[in-house]
Design a protein around this motif. Structure first.
Motif: not given
Length: 287
Positions: A277, A279-280
């Motif tokens: 993702s 975000r990761t």
């Protein structure tokens, strides 16, 4: 007076044509006198003539950051990788002068980003990537050298790796660019790491950047000293290193360092290509 070199005579610099004292072409290139240089070229003046130190007009143009003159010389057939008696190429000079214009031009004309040791060079020559971190060097030159395929672990007898050179000259942003590109943060020069150098120079910003990329605060040099041993007691750098010695890295910092170690020094590039993702990826990114 110029002396012609016989074609059959071995020449480690290629067919340079002749050697002489500093010529009008050298002078015009050094001073950025593009119109005069063009006239000299058109009149048949030798553009690859070397001084007794094996300095060509192209070297002169690049050490002064005279990009227009460098272009005129290259267009006229100037040899791009001729070495001085000290082993420097024009690209080394351009990077030392902090001239990304000259560096980019030389790379476009086939300049070697990783010049090797020659039979006429007694010690490892100064590399363009290390020169880009010299006092007059620039972040743009460092980025150009990395894009041009410069080897980040190349070892220079005087400065060590390019990262060592950046820390010695206290170029924090150059150090960050090198680290982001995959430079080994714990590479050692006579057991001395970049973190030792940052501590000696008293540069807290460098220390913070190096530790964030996994710099070993416990590494010992050939005198069995850790980086903190080179700081002044009570100084900001001493406090910073003592904090890192007694406090574990955050989960995010540990994740970044672990990812870098497991996936190689260019981990950030490879992580961006994984099915993770955004975000990761952002969590693992140094940017």
């Amino acid at each position: 007076m110029e002396k012609e070199i016989a074609p059959s005579r071995p020449n480690y610099f290629g067919e340079i044509g002749c050697w002489a004292e500093r010529t009008q072409v050298h002078e015009a290139a050094s001073l950025g006198q593009a119109q005069r240089l063009q006239q000299l070229i058109q009149s048949g003046a030798a553009i690859n003539t070397m001084t007794m130190d094996c300095i060509t007009p192209l070297h002169e143009a690049c050490i002064q950051g005279q990009a227009q003159c460098a272009r005129l010389l290259l267009e006229a057939g100037a040899q791009v990788d001729v070495r001085t008696v000290h082993g420097s190429t024009a690209l080394c000079n351009a990077c030392a002068a902090g001239s990304p214009e000259c560096a980019k031009l030389l790379l476009e004309y086939g300049a070697t980003a990783n010049p090797t040791l020659t039979a006429l060079t007694a010690t490892p020559c100064t590399r363009p990537a290390s020169e880009a971190c010299s006092p007059a060097g620039s972040v743009d030159c460092v980025r150009l050298m990395i894009a041009g395929g410069a080897e980040l672990e190349t070892y220079d007898i005087y400065f060590g790796t390019p990262l060592h050179a950046a820390c010695t000259k206290q170029h924090v942003e150059c150090a960050r660019v090198l680290l982001n590109a995959g430079a080994n943060v714990n590479a050692a020069r006579f057991h001395e790491t970049a973190l030792h150098i940052a501590a000696k120079e008293g540069n807290e910003d460098l220390i913070e950047a190096l530790v964030a990329f996994g710099g070993n605060v416990y590494a010992r040099d050939n005198r069995s000293r850790r980086p903190v041993d080179y700081t002044r007691p009570g100084s900001a750098c001493a406090t910073c290193l003592q904090f890192y010695q007694s406090t574990p890295l955050s989960l995010q910092e540990l994740s970044r360092v672990t990812c870098r170690r497991s996936r190689g020094m260019r981990a950030e590039d490879s992580v961006c290509k994984l099915n993770l993702s955004p975000r990761t990826i952002s969590y693992l990114s140094y940017h």
